[in-house]
Design an enzyme around this catalytic site. Structure first.
Site, PDB file in Angstrom:
ATOM      1  N   ASP A  82      58.981 -35.981  71.643  1.00 56.88           N
ATOM      2  CA  ASP A  82      60.082 -35.797  72.233  1.00 56.88           C
ATOM      3  C   ASP A  82      60.687 -36.970  72.454  1.00 56.88           C
ATOM      4  OD1 ASP A  82      62.564 -34.716  73.091  1.00 56.88           O
ATOM      5  OD2 ASP A  82      62.137 -34.177  74.728  1.00 56.88           O
ATOM      6  N   LYS A  83      62.574 -37.244  72.487  1.00 53.64           N
ATOM      7  CA  LYS A  83      62.851 -38.663  72.878  1.00 53.64           C
ATOM      8  C   LYS A  83      62.939 -38.218  74.353  1.00 53.64           C
ATOM      9  CE  LYS A  83      66.190 -39.761  72.628  1.00 53.64           C
ATOM     10  NZ  LYS A  83      67.941 -39.680  73.784  1.00 53.64           N
ATOM     11  N   HIS A  84      63.319 -39.399  75.341  1.00 53.51           N
ATOM     12  CA  HIS A  84      64.482 -38.563  76.902  1.00 53.51           C
ATOM     13  C   HIS A  84      64.763 -39.946  76.543  1.00 53.51           C
ATOM     14  CE1 HIS A  84      65.767 -36.898  80.247  1.00 53.51           C
ATOM     15  NE2 HIS A  84      65.675 -38.236  80.831  1.00 53.51           N
ATOM     16  N   SER A  85      66.449 -40.071  76.959  1.00 55.69           N
ATOM     17  CA  SER A  85      67.069 -40.902  77.618  1.00 55.69           C
ATOM     18  C   SER A  85      67.540 -41.309  78.762  1.00 55.69           C
ATOM     19  CB  SER A  85      68.272 -41.020  76.456  1.00 55.69           C
ATOM     20  OG  SER A  85      69.389 -41.658  77.293  1.00 55.69           O
ATOM     21  N   THR A 122      72.947 -34.601  76.163  1.00 55.46           N
ATOM     22  CA  THR A 122      73.161 -33.929  75.579  1.00 55.46           C
ATOM     23  C   THR A 122      73.607 -31.994  74.709  1.00 55.46           C
ATOM     24  OG1 THR A 122      71.360 -34.728  74.050  1.00 55.46           O
ATOM     25  CG2 THR A 122      71.234 -32.978  72.837  1.00 55.46           C
ATOM     26  N   ARG A 170      68.634 -35.087  96.137  1.00 52.49           N
ATOM     27  CA  ARG A 170      68.382 -37.033  96.829  1.00 52.49           C
ATOM     28  C   ARG A 170      69.876 -37.374  96.331  1.00 52.49           C
ATOM     29  NH1 ARG A 170      65.626 -37.518  91.237  1.00 52.49           N
ATOM     30  NH2 ARG A 170      65.871 -39.860  91.294  1.00 52.49           N
ATOM     31  N   SER A 185      60.900 -37.204  88.947  1.00 56.27           N
ATOM     32  CA  SER A 185      61.973 -36.107  88.372  1.00 56.27           C
ATOM     33  C   SER A 185      62.167 -35.815  86.366  1.00 56.27           C
ATOM     34  CB  SER A 185      63.533 -36.704  88.780  1.00 56.27           C
ATOM     35  OG  SER A 185      64.416 -35.631  88.123  1.00 56.27           O
ATOM     36  N   LYS A 189      59.460 -32.744  83.932  1.00 59.54           N
ATOM     37  CA  LYS A 189      60.548 -31.696  83.012  1.00 59.54           C
ATOM     38  C   LYS A 189      59.418 -31.923  81.515  1.00 59.54           C
ATOM     39  CE  LYS A 189      63.946 -33.341  84.760  1.00 59.54           C
ATOM     40  NZ  LYS A 189      65.344 -33.481  85.700  1.00 59.54           N
ATOM     41  N   LYS A 190      59.665 -33.316  81.082  1.00 57.07           N
ATOM     42  CA  LYS A 190      59.385 -33.183  79.662  1.00 57.07           C
ATOM     43  C   LYS A 190      58.212 -32.844  79.934  1.00 57.07           C
ATOM     44  CE  LYS A 190      63.125 -34.550  78.317  1.00 57.07           C
ATOM     45  NZ  LYS A 190      63.178 -34.364  77.046  1.00 57.07           N
TER      46      LYS A 190
END
Ligand code: URA
Length: 436
Positions: A82-85, A122, A170, A185, A189-190
Site C-alpha cells: 500500500d501507499k500512504h500520504s 481519498t 489528541r 497512528s 491502521k496500515k
C-alpha cells in the site's frame, strides 16, 4: 488495567522508558475505558513532551494495531503493498496509483481516511463517483481485492479502535504534533490492512503536516524504522507540498482530473509523483528489481489503456457507474463557475496551496469539523502554474461554487493566492528525498 495508570503516566512524565508490557496495558485501558479521558490526555501530553524511543513507538504501534481486527489476505497470491500520504492539497495520487500498480501485479488493500481541514481525503474524493461504495464489509473488500487487484474502503470500527479514541483526544488536547504518536497512528491502521509492504509519501511544505524539511525527515525516519520493526517492507519519499498537486482542487473536480489522466492529459507533477511512488511499490513487491524497468512497465500499462481497464473493473465491483468514464457530465457540476483573471501581465509568482485549500473548505468542499457535510462539486481548477507568463485578463483559475456570492468571495481569495509579478520563479524538486 494491570498497572496503576497514574504510575505509568508519571514514568513517562519523568522521561522514563515504558516497557512493552506497560504500553500494552495502557492501550488495553484505552480500548476498554479503564484509562479515563483525563488520564489518556495526560499520557499523550507526556509522550508529546518527552518523546519515545523507537522500541516504545514500535510497541505502541503493535498494541494499537492489535486493538482491533488485523486483515489477512492469504487467498491473494500477489504481493500486498500500500501507499500512504501524510496529506496535501490536490493530492489525488491514490486514485491513479492503485489501478496503475494493480495493473503491474501488485495487490493494494487500501483503507483510507476522510479529509479534515485543508487536506482532502481519498474517501471524500471517491464519494464524488456516483454509486461508489467505500463502506465495504471485510469479505467484500477481500473479494474486490482478489478480482481487480485493489480495493478502497473507509476504516471500519473494527480496524485499530485504539487510534480512534487516541486521535480524538489528541485533536482536543494539543498533542497532534508528536512524531511517535503520528507514527503509531498511521502505522497501526496500515499494518491492520494485512500488507507486506508500505510506501510512505511524506509531504513537506506550506500545506503539509510537516512544514519544515527536518521535521518531515524525522517523521519519515520514524515511519520507516517502526514499519520495519513491525515486520513489513518500507520505503518513503519526501515530496513537495509547497504548491498544489495537479490542477484540480475539490472532490469531484479531482475525480475528473484522474479520469482524464487515465488515457489523456495528466499534469506533469501529478504524473511524476504517482510514477515515483508506483516504482517504489513495484520494487517493494519484487515485480522488478530496478527502477528503470519498473517505470517503463508502468508507462506501457498506462499508455496501453490497461490502467483504465483496471479502474473500470474496480468501479464496477465497488458499485460505481462505469458510464462516467465516457461521460464526465454524470459527475455533476457546481451551478456557478467563474473565472479568476490576471490583473496585470507578468509571471505567476506563487500558487499558495494553504490559501487555496482553505478556499475549497470555505466553499463547502472540505470539513472544519469531523461531522461537517461535503459539497462534492465545489472547488478550483488552476489554469496556470508557478512561473507561467500571463497577460492582463488571462484566466488564472476557475472557481466552482454553489452560490454567486460564494464564487465572488472565493475568486478574490484565489487571485490573492496567485499573485502575478515581474520575477519568474520555478518550482523546486518534487521528490526531495528517498529512503529505501
Ligand atoms: N494521520 C493519521 O492517521 N494520524 C495522525 O496522527 C496524523 C495523520
Amino acid at each position: 488495567m494491570q498497572h496503576h495508570p497514574a504510575r505509568l503516566i508519571a514514568k513517562k512524565r519523568d522521561g522514563g522508558e515504558l516497557t512493552r508490557d506497560e504500553i500494552h496495558d495502557l492501550v488495553s485501558g484505552v480500548v476498554d475505558g479503564t484509562l479515563g479521558d483525563a488520564q489518556l490526555g495526560a499520557f499523550l501530553m507526556a509522550v508529546c513532551c518527552n518523546g519515545m524511543v523507537p522500541a516504545e513507538t514500535a510497541a505502541l504501534t503493535l498494541a494499537m494495531r492489535d486493538s482491533g481486527r488485523v486483515l489477512q489476505h492469504g487467498h491473494v497470491a500477489r504481493p500486498k503493498i500500500d501507499k500512504h500520504s501524510t496529506g496535501g492539497v490536490g493530492d489525488k495520487v491514490s486514485l491513479l496509483l492503485a489501478p496503475l500498480v494493480a495493473a503491474a501485479g501488485i495487490a493494494v488493500p487500501m483503507v483510507s481516511g476522510r479529509g479534515l481541514g485543508h487536506t482532502g481525503g481519498t474517501i471524500d474524493k471517491l464519494a464524488a463517483l456516483p454509486g461508489y461504495r467505500t463502506d465495504l464489509s471485510i469479505e467484500r473488500f477481500q473479494h474486490v481485492l482478489e478480482q481487480c487487484g485493489y480495493a478502497m474502503a473507509a476504516p471500519s470500527a473494527e480496524i485499530a479502535p485504539a487510534d480512534r479514541r487516541m486521535y480524538a483526544t489528541r485533536d482536543i488536547s494539543g498533542t497532534v504534533e508528536s512524531i511517535p504518536l503520528i507514527t503509531s497512528s498511521i502505522l497501526s491502521k496500515k499494518l491492520a490492512e494485512g500488507i507486506d509492504g508500505l510506501v510512505m509519501d511524506v509531504k513537506c511544505g506550506r500545506a503539509a503536516f510537516m512544514v519544515q524539511e527536518h521535521d518531515a525527515v524525522a517523521l519519515m525516519e520514524s515511519l520507516v524504522a517502526v514499519g520495519r520493526a513491525a515486520g513489513i517492507k518500507m520505503a518513503a519519499l519526501l515530496t513537495d507540498m509547497d504548491h498544489p498537486l495537479g490542477h484540480a482542487l475539490g472532490n469531484s473536480l479531482e475525480v475528473v482530473e484522474v479520469i482524464q489522466a487515465l488515457d489523456g492529459p495528466c499534469p506533469d507533477d501529478l504524473r511524476d509523483v504517482t510514477l515515483a511512488l508506483a516504482v517504489e511499490m513495484l520494487l517493494l513487491g519484487g515485480v522488478t528489481n530496478d527502477a528503470d524497468s519498473a517505470r517503463a512497465l508502468l508507462l506501457r500499462l498506462w499508455r496501453d489503456g490497461v490502467v483504465k481497464q483496471v479502474f473500470r473493473h474496480n468501479l464496477e465491483l465497488q458499485g460505481g457507474d462505469p458510464r462516467v468514464l465516457d461521460d464526465l457530465s454524470l459527475l455533476g457540476r457546481a451551478p456557478h463557475v467563474v473565472p479568476v483573471e490576471a490583473a496585470r501581465s507578468g509571471f505567476v509568482s506563487d500558487v499558495d496551496p494553504l490559501a487555496l485549500g482553505h478556499v475549497v473548505v470555505d466553499l463547502g468542499g472540505g470539513r472544519r469539523q469531523p461531522s461537517d457535510a461535503i459539497d462534492p462539486h465545489v472547488g478550483i481548477v488552476l489554469k496556470h502554474g508557478l512561473g507561467d507568463a500571463v497577460q492582463t485578463g488571462d484566466v488564472l483559475a476557475f472557481v466552482h461554487a454553489r452560490t454567486a456570492a460564494a464564487a465572488k468571495t472565493a475568486a478574490e481569495r484565489v487571485a490573492a493566492a496567485m499573485p502575478v509579478g515581474d520575477e519568474r520563479r520555478r518550482r523546486g524538486a518534487l521528490v526531495k528525498q528517498r529512503m529505501a
